[in-house]
Design an enzyme around this catalytic site. Sequence first.
Site, PDB file in Angstrom:
ATOM      1  N   GLY A 249       0.730  -1.197  -0.066  1.00  0.00           N
ATOM      2  CA  GLY A 249      -0.027   0.177   0.117  1.00  0.00           C
ATOM      3  C   GLY A 249       0.834   1.211  -0.092  1.00  0.00           C
ATOM      4  O   GLY A 249       0.446   2.475  -0.832  1.00  0.00           O
ATOM      5  N   ASP A 250       2.166   1.283   0.922  1.00  0.00           N
ATOM      6  CA  ASP A 250       2.881   2.393   0.772  1.00  0.00           C
ATOM      7  C   ASP A 250       3.325   2.578  -0.596  1.00  0.00           C
ATOM      8  O   ASP A 250       3.894   3.616  -1.001  1.00  0.00           O
ATOM      9  CB  ASP A 250       4.096   2.331   1.778  1.00  0.00           C
ATOM     10  CG  ASP A 250       3.606   1.619   3.180  1.00  0.00           C
ATOM     11  OD1 ASP A 250       2.436   2.167   3.714  1.00  0.00           O
ATOM     12  OD2 ASP A 250       4.010   0.833   3.766  1.00  0.00           O
TER      13      ASP A 250
END
Length: 308
Positions: A249-250
């Site tokens: 996600g990052d």
Amino acid sequence: MIYTLTLNPSVDYIVKLDNTIHIGELNRSSSETKFPGGKGINVSRVLNNIGIKSKALGFVGGFTGAYIEKYLRNEGIETNFVQIDEDTRINVKLKTGQETEINAKGPALSIEHYEELKEIVRSLTDEDVLVIAGSIPATLPKTTYEELAEICSNNGTAFMVDAEGDLLMKVLPYKPFLIKPNHHELGDLFGTTLSTIEEVIPYARKLIDKGAKNVIVSLAGDGAVFVNEHTVFTSTVPKGEVKSSVGAGDSMVAGFLAKYTVSKNIQGSFQYSVAAGSATAFSLDLCTKELIEELLSQVEISETSSKI
């Protein structure tokens, strides 16, 4: 300048065992490694891999904090951490076929530490971007995200938020440039279960109505959705062996930001974001620029009606 903020960073100590772990007995690892951990730090590391400069902010202390600073400097990433008295936490990740995580609560932070951080954020301008990601340490106010978002709003500083639950909902009135929940987190925000792209779109639109400028929702292997006031894009995801979901996600946040700061093209930035998330999922560490670009052609973007 792009700044990333990790309020509760860590040293992630990854231990691999060839056999099942036996509680109460001696277990021997087959390999170990360690990395700086924390969502904002992950964003800085991915941006660096892509060739985009950023500066990492947050709190660090002790020998573990020194390790994080040295590691990031060796990778060519600038830092401006607030120095604290206690050691930065160590998170242990056990890989035994399945992954088990033991996350430490982190060091105590004082009001003075927090005020020092806020002064750094107040120094940002309308030419800067701040990525705020991760959890709030127990010793900071529950309103920390809102206070930082308000400072950014007053400065004219664009900011992105990657957080869950109330932390996310309470910053929406400050109009974050980008938020990126996954479909489980989005469902939790509205007390429902979401499992398909079609189910996700109207709820992503609700976040736009509440103040977010752009929303990306990831659905793991089922694709991703991008929504803003003007358009809705959906995407496929590349096929490959998922080796670790940590940092995926990052990487999506970093991928979008890296491409958008150069091109200002929403569709291309969304495509790059999805490729970056997949590239990290297919890697043992965070993604490389080479793997992102190798996967780009597998990410198919479709535009749908913006009338949700």
